[in-house]
Write a protein that holds these residues in place. Sequence first.
Motif, short mmCIF file in Angstrom:
data_model
loop_
_atom_site.label_atom_id
_atom_site.label_comp_id
_atom_site.label_asym_id
_atom_site.label_seq_id
_atom_site.Cartn_x
_atom_site.Cartn_y
_atom_site.Cartn_z
N ILE B 166 27.57 -8.54 9.98
CA ILE B 166 26.31 -9.17 10.32
C ILE B 166 25.82 -8.54 11.63
CG2 ILE B 166 25.18 -11.33 10.99
CD1 ILE B 166 27.24 -12.77 9.27
N LEU B 167 24.58 -8.09 11.63
CA LEU B 167 24.04 -7.45 12.81
C LEU B 167 23.34 -8.47 13.69
CD1 LEU B 167 22.49 -4.37 11.01
CD2 LEU B 167 24.78 -4.60 11.95
N GLY B 168 23.54 -8.32 15.00
CA GLY B 168 22.92 -9.24 15.95
C GLY B 168 21.77 -8.61 16.69
N ASN B 169 21.38 -9.24 17.79
CA ASN B 169 20.23 -8.77 18.56
C ASN B 169 20.42 -7.36 19.08
OD1 ASN B 169 19.71 -11.41 18.11
ND2 ASN B 169 18.82 -11.78 20.12
N GLU B 170 21.65 -7.07 19.57
CA GLU B 170 21.91 -5.75 20.13
C GLU B 170 21.67 -4.66 19.10
OE1 GLU B 170 22.85 -4.60 23.24
OE2 GLU B 170 22.18 -6.60 23.83
N ASP B 171 22.08 -4.95 17.86
CA ASP B 171 21.92 -3.94 16.81
C ASP B 171 20.46 -3.74 16.45
OD1 ASP B 171 24.84 -3.54 16.15
OD2 ASP B 171 24.63 -5.69 15.91
N ILE B 172 19.70 -4.84 16.47
CA ILE B 172 18.26 -4.71 16.19
C ILE B 172 17.61 -3.87 17.27
CG2 ILE B 172 16.10 -5.95 15.88
CD1 ILE B 172 17.72 -8.29 14.84
N LEU B 173 18.00 -4.13 18.51
CA LEU B 173 17.46 -3.34 19.62
C LEU B 173 17.81 -1.87 19.44
CD1 LEU B 173 16.08 -3.59 22.47
CD2 LEU B 173 18.37 -3.26 23.35
N PHE B 174 19.06 -1.63 19.06
CA PHE B 174 19.49 -0.24 18.85
C PHE B 174 18.66 0.41 17.76
CE2 PHE B 174 22.07 2.98 16.75
CZ PHE B 174 22.31 3.81 17.82
N TRP B 175 18.38 -0.37 16.72
CA TRP B 175 17.55 0.18 15.64
C TRP B 175 16.18 0.60 16.15
CZ3 TRP B 175 13.03 -1.97 13.40
CH2 TRP B 175 12.55 -1.26 12.30
N PHE B 176 15.58 -0.25 16.97
CA PHE B 176 14.28 0.07 17.56
C PHE B 176 14.37 1.36 18.35
CE2 PHE B 176 12.47 -4.29 17.07
CZ PHE B 176 11.23 -3.90 16.62
N VAL B 177 15.34 1.40 19.27
CA VAL B 177 15.42 2.53 20.18
C VAL B 177 15.74 3.81 19.42
CG1 VAL B 177 16.63 3.48 22.16
CG2 VAL B 177 15.99 1.08 22.13
#
Lengths: 291, 345
Positions: B166-177
């Motif tokens: 399960i991906l959390g906020n950090e992973d979503i941020l990483f996806w953006f960046v």
Amino acid sequence: MMRNDPIKHVFIWPAVLVVLAISIFPLIYSLTTSFLSYRLIPPIPPRVVWLGNYATLLQEPRFWNAIYTTTLIAFIAVGLQYAIGFGVALALNARVPGERLFRVALLLPMLLAPVAVALVARMMFNPTMGPLNQFLSKFGLVNLPFLTNGHWALACIIAVEVWQWTPFVILMMLAGLQTLPEDVYEAAELENASAWQQFWGITFPMLLPISAAIVFIRLIESYKIMDTVFVMTGGGPGVDTETLTLFAYQEGFKKFNLGYTSALSFLFLIAITIIGVTYLALLRPHLEKRR
Amino acid sequence: MSGQGLTGLSPWSRRLVTVGVLVWCLITVFPLYWVVVTAFKTPPGVVGGPTYMPFIDFTPTLQPFIDLYQGIRGEFFHTFLNSTIVGLSAAAIATAIGAMAAYALVRFEFRVRLGAGLVFFLLALGGYLFFNATFGLTRPQALLLAFPIALIAAVAANRLPLPGPILGNEDILFWFVSQRMFPPIVTAFALYLLYSEIGRLGFQLIDSFVGLTLCYVAFSLPIVVWLMRDFFEAVPIEVEEAAMVDNVPSWRIFFGIVVPMSMNGLLATFMITLAFVWNEFLFALFLTNSRWQTLPILVAGQNSQRGDEWWAISAAALVAIVPMMIMAGLLSRMMRSGLLLGAIK
């Protein structure tokens, strides 16, 4: 503390949708196109060739030349940027006289349009009207072929890259330097450590994580170089300074060889990913040891 | 060496360091000086070899700028306006929705199953191929149809107990960046094809305000999210908690409390985004041709158009550079060391 409120979806979805639409659409589109033989001029109906485009590309010397050129520019330019940038940042941090004035001037280049910078560079390097050749002729070096000889042209492009992006390194390293704790240096001072020892023993290792991030960002960005080369040499003389992005542009926009260009951009993506992952993997043991 | 200066160094090496910085400063400033000076030269003043000092070496003239304004070397005024409009609107939109996303990532919890992401990608890819091959839809039609279906399916799949992490906020941020890592040529070229095929369906995106701005918004969002996240994290949470006790709805907390408190950050992010869009070359090269051409394209074209008329080229380059010089001044005034500090961690 993390809240949980349905409104969070309203906050995040616009950004996610825009990025998804503009990044996933083209990704799927060019991934599928890269398996086709598809040209607009002359208009031939698309035909599935599977990995044909990739195979042709990998045998194309011009492709390897572009990879070599881009890598050369990226690594040398980033290396110089880091060395000079770190040095200047150290000096500024040490309160060199007139440091406030320097700060504004030093930040300027990175905010300027690369195409404009490249035009200015063309003026500087101009053999008859440029100041650089006049300056060098005083030392007996007359009419150096700055942009007309392959090696010189590469060096000039690297010089422009260094000129434009060293400020980024300076800025970031300055910010990093200001996070360093002072008591460590006081302790080192008591131990009679020389400035040189302090640098290699304290400053450099403590800034390693930030340095790694900066070099990473600059490397990835340098691999995309296009504007500067486009204006300064157009990839010439011959294909001596042709970078990957420029090569893709020539193939796609001048020859409209769509399948081929899509395959090329995918190979580019794979190459960048490989470089990024290798870089991080190489660095990881060092970073973890320090933390 | 923070705060204590070059105490460890001898006076001699101290002088050496100062000279070094001075040399670098000279290298930085001289080319800029050169454009400014050249832009005020007359043609003979340029061709006759390098001259340096106005009024001593040569007589300055405004002719290059008058030529520029009169459109002798292309529609400068119009293009300048284009760049301004596209730059301001793209930066404003990107900052607005990017800031909202960044706030959401800082204060709310998100859980995305990797499985749902895979479902999205596979359905989008498969649906596109399927619609294109069997229903005979054109490529953009197939994509536009597959996209919402994949999206809805993925959102539904996220509620199912799928296996996998399960991906959390950090992973979503990483996806953006990580979107920034993409070579832009991949996106630019595909976007060009996509836009032109959509254009054939009767909705023009190439060489249009909407097409270019949309692309720039997406292109700037990663930076905005990255920068704004740090600013929002710096906002003390107690203020927000106090508001929550009073039952203030979340959107009012954001717009009424958090946004005013991080105005500096928003402004800095806006300006950085504006600089990116203003200077951007590749997307504009692919996606515009005449009506919505931006300054970098026109400036790049100066070179080949009429040969080495350096006085005019300098004036053109100067027009593209000066707004950013002003901004550099503004930014450096705002730039406390802390401002960018968070961004690099």
